[in-house]
Design a protein around this motif. Structure first.
Motif, short mmCIF file in Angstrom:
data_model
loop_
_atom_site.label_atom_id
_atom_site.label_comp_id
_atom_site.label_asym_id
_atom_site.label_seq_id
_atom_site.Cartn_x
_atom_site.Cartn_y
_atom_site.Cartn_z
N CYS A 1 0.82 -1.21 0.00
CA CYS A 1 0.00 0.00 0.00
C CYS A 1 0.86 1.26 0.00
CB CYS A 1 -0.93 0.01 1.22
SG CYS A 1 -2.12 -1.35 1.24
N LYS A 2 2.20 1.07 0.01
CA LYS A 2 3.12 2.20 -0.08
C LYS A 2 3.59 2.42 -1.51
CE LYS A 2 4.96 1.93 4.64
NZ LYS A 2 6.19 2.02 5.47
N ALA A 3 3.13 1.59 -2.44
CA ALA A 3 3.54 1.74 -3.84
C ALA A 3 3.16 3.13 -4.35
CB ALA A 3 2.89 0.66 -4.69
N PRO A 4 3.97 3.72 -5.22
CA PRO A 4 3.72 5.10 -5.67
C PRO A 4 2.35 5.33 -6.27
CG PRO A 4 5.91 4.38 -6.33
CD PRO A 4 5.22 3.17 -5.77
N HIS A 5 1.77 4.31 -6.89
CA HIS A 5 0.48 4.53 -7.56
C HIS A 5 -0.70 4.51 -6.59
CE1 HIS A 5 0.41 0.11 -7.25
NE2 HIS A 5 -0.90 0.20 -7.36
N ILE A 6 -0.47 4.14 -5.34
CA ILE A 6 -1.55 4.06 -4.36
C ILE A 6 -1.86 5.46 -3.84
CG2 ILE A 6 -2.32 3.16 -2.13
CD1 ILE A 6 -2.16 1.00 -4.23
N GLN A 7 -2.99 5.99 -4.28
CA GLN A 7 -3.42 7.32 -3.86
C GLN A 7 -4.79 7.30 -3.18
OE1 GLN A 7 -1.37 10.02 -4.23
NE2 GLN A 7 0.16 8.59 -5.08
N SER A 8 -5.49 6.19 -3.30
CA SER A 8 -6.85 6.11 -2.78
C SER A 8 -7.17 4.68 -2.38
CB SER A 8 -7.86 6.57 -3.83
OG SER A 8 -7.89 5.63 -4.91
N LEU A 9 -8.27 4.51 -1.68
CA LEU A 9 -8.73 3.17 -1.34
C LEU A 9 -9.02 2.36 -2.59
CD1 LEU A 9 -11.14 3.79 1.70
CD2 LEU A 9 -8.93 2.60 1.73
N GLN A 10 -9.57 3.02 -3.61
CA GLN A 10 -9.89 2.29 -4.84
C GLN A 10 -8.64 1.71 -5.47
OE1 GLN A 10 -13.10 1.63 -5.92
NE2 GLN A 10 -11.91 0.16 -7.11
N ASP A 11 -7.51 2.42 -5.39
CA ASP A 11 -6.25 1.88 -5.91
C ASP A 11 -5.86 0.60 -5.18
OD1 ASP A 11 -5.99 4.04 -7.68
OD2 ASP A 11 -4.88 5.23 -6.21
#
Length: 540
Positions: free
Chosen positions: A82-92
């Protein structure tokens, strides 16, 4: 006698008693045999001697991370970050979990880690219902970055035999909504007690440990103090991985199991184990228990309520009597003792325990520790000094969690992980990353100890900043001292183990706000080059 390898033309930071800076080091076998000027190395160089021209770059003792979780970090690499750069929201996160579940048979766990509700758009936890919409055939668990809290779906609750009538465990909470239904959130001991059910196979664990070791070695870490395994089986698998050569870093292994800490500790005592059993590669460390929660949760036990919530004083795992009895027995049987203690209330309890243990069973140079020692106010520092306590602070936390600390603890951030106060009081404090809770790279920890700013640039208790040399010592010699190994490693001196790290710059000369950008060039453990950045990992 000629050396096997000689480093020349460097900024060699010895971390010896006088903090000497020299030019060159010679290595024979697994030991350092000479330290000094380039000219002084001439007598050590022969036809078969390999030489490395450092071109002025820094050579340091290998970094010693005095508090991290090897197996937990390795396991996380097998799951969803959940720390991956593309994770910006719960949906991600939901998209990644759904994709992972689609490739697994029904009934297989889907695991995500590193979740932080303050770093995503919604600023909240996922719900059990949202996870159920992803899958009702796969148990799903999303673990918070602090590894003290998780959220699971209904299938996971079913497998874990948790329902609305299940009582809260001591020191934890199975969260319920207004109607008494489970939300899926498991806090502190409620989270830890499910570790065995969510565990990977031994084969997967061995692979995970190997992956973790590779990353740590590439960051210049040569020794770790493993702060406890997910379960008691992980301890055995970790030892086997070292013996089989899958893990290169040296391990000082704390006796602590997250799923059954008291039982594991008692079984180790009954088996005749004690601190120091083992060798330079794998050695039994202190007996450890948890006393309170997570600094970023926030669930730490404080003497005054949280600045963010006047009703909240955090969570305690034990009474004073229980703590004294369990760790006191470990001390009596020869263990160095330690405890996870973040809040000042928890730290005070651990100091009471240490004082009682030393009074009842006096022992010279016991070196009791306190893991994290989060809010260490002046009255607690004085007691640490008197009792010979070695605190293990985590300055890298400020990078990732600094704003939350200011919000939750207010002015108390001026006494959080207070390296400046530790050093001025004459307390030997050794730095740990607490990986995977935050970044494992020692250069990030050193950067944070020197700057004390968050990733967003907010200053957090800059009264506690230290010099670069002081931070390096806390990541090297002090770490060796915390494991009774200061005569074997932690500094670049003749006769010590050849655990060394080469950087791609001169750490004493770069701008202090650029320390985090320095890279590790070479890592040597036991006289063996195990990592070279230009050649990637060396596996021979």
């Amino acid at each position: 006698m000629l050396a096997d390898l000689v480093f020349l033309n460097g900024q060699v930071i010895t971390v010896d008693e006088n903090n000497r800076i020299v030019e060159a080091v010679a290595v024979k076998g697994n030991q350092i045999v000479a330290v000094g000027s380039n000219n002084e190395m001439n007598s050590w160089i022969g036809d078969q001697t390999e030489t490395i021209d450092l071109q002025g770059k820094s050579l340091l003792p290998g970094f010693i991370d005095s508090h991290l979780h090897l197996s937990a970090y390795g396991i996380d690499k097998l799951g969803i970050s959940c720390k991956a750069p593309h994770i910006q929201s719960l949906q991600d996160i939901f998209d990644d979990v759904r994709e992972k579940a689609s490739g697994l048979p029904a009934g297989k766990w889907v695991r995500a880690w590193g979740f932080n509700e303050t770093k995503i758009a919604e600023q909240r936890y996922p719900t059990r219902e949202e996870l159920d919409r992803i899958s009702t055939e796969h148990p799903i668990i999303i673990i918070r970055a602090c590894n003290h809290i998780s959220v699971v779906n209904s299938k996971a609750l079913e497998i874990l035999s948790l329902h609305k009538d299940t009582p809260n465990p001591k020191g934890g909470m199975i969260e319920r909504n207004g109607e008494g239904e489970l939300t899926g959130r498991l806090i502190e001991t409620a989270h830890f007690q499910i570790a065995k059910e969510v565990a990977y196979s031994e084969e997967e664990m061995s692979h995970a440990l190997s992956l973790a070791s590779l990353d740590y070695v590439a960051a210049g870490i040569t020794s770790i103090h493993d702060a406890g395994c997910n379960d008691s089986d992980s301890f055995r698998v970790m030892h086997q991985a070292v013996r089989n050569g899958l893990v290169k870093v040296r391990i000082y292994a704390m006796v602590c199991s997250l799923d059954s800490p008291e039982q594991f500790l008692e079984s180790m005592i009954a088996a005749g184990m004690a601190t120091g059993v083992g060798d330079d590669r794998f050695k039994i460390g202190p007996a450890k228990l948890f006393t309170d929660g997570s600094s970023s949760g926030p669930t730490i036990a404080t003497r005054k309520p949280y600045t963010s919530n006047s009703e909240d004083f955090g969570i305690l795992y034990y009474t004073q009597e229980e703590l004294n009895r369990r760790l006191g027995e470990a001390h009596r049987k020869g263990f160095q003792i330690t405890a996870h203690a973040q809040g000042d209330r928890a730290i005070e309890m651990v100091l009471n325990c240490i004082e009682a243990a030393l009074q009842e069973y006096p022992r010279q140079d016991a070196r009791p520790r306190i893991e994290h020692a989060g809010i260490s106010e002046p009255d607690l520092l004085e007691r640490m000094k008197q009792l010979g306590v070695v605190p293990i602070p985590n300055p890298a936390f400020f990078c990732e969690y600094g704003e939350g600390y200011v919000h939750n603890y207010g002015e108390r951030v001026n006494h959080m992980y207070p390296l400046r106060d530790f050093f001025e009081c004459g307390i030997v404090a050794a730095i740990g990353s607490d990986s995977p809770v935050t970044d494992y790279r020692p250069l990030i920890g050193i950067h944070s100890a020197v700057n004390r700013t968050s990733n967003q640039g907010q200053e957090i208790g800059t009264n506690q900043t230290v010099s670069v040399l002081e931070a390096i010592r806390a990541y090297t010699w002090n770490g060796a001292y915390a494991s009774f190994d200061e005569h074997r490693k932690g500094s670049i001196e003749v006769g010590k183990l050849a655990d060394l790290v080469v950087l791609n710059d001169r750490i004493l000369d770069v701008a202090q706000d650029k320390i985090k950008d320095i890279q590790v060039q070479i890592t040597m453990i036991d006289g063996e080059l195990v990592y070279h950045r230009e050649k990637e990992m060396i596996t021979s």
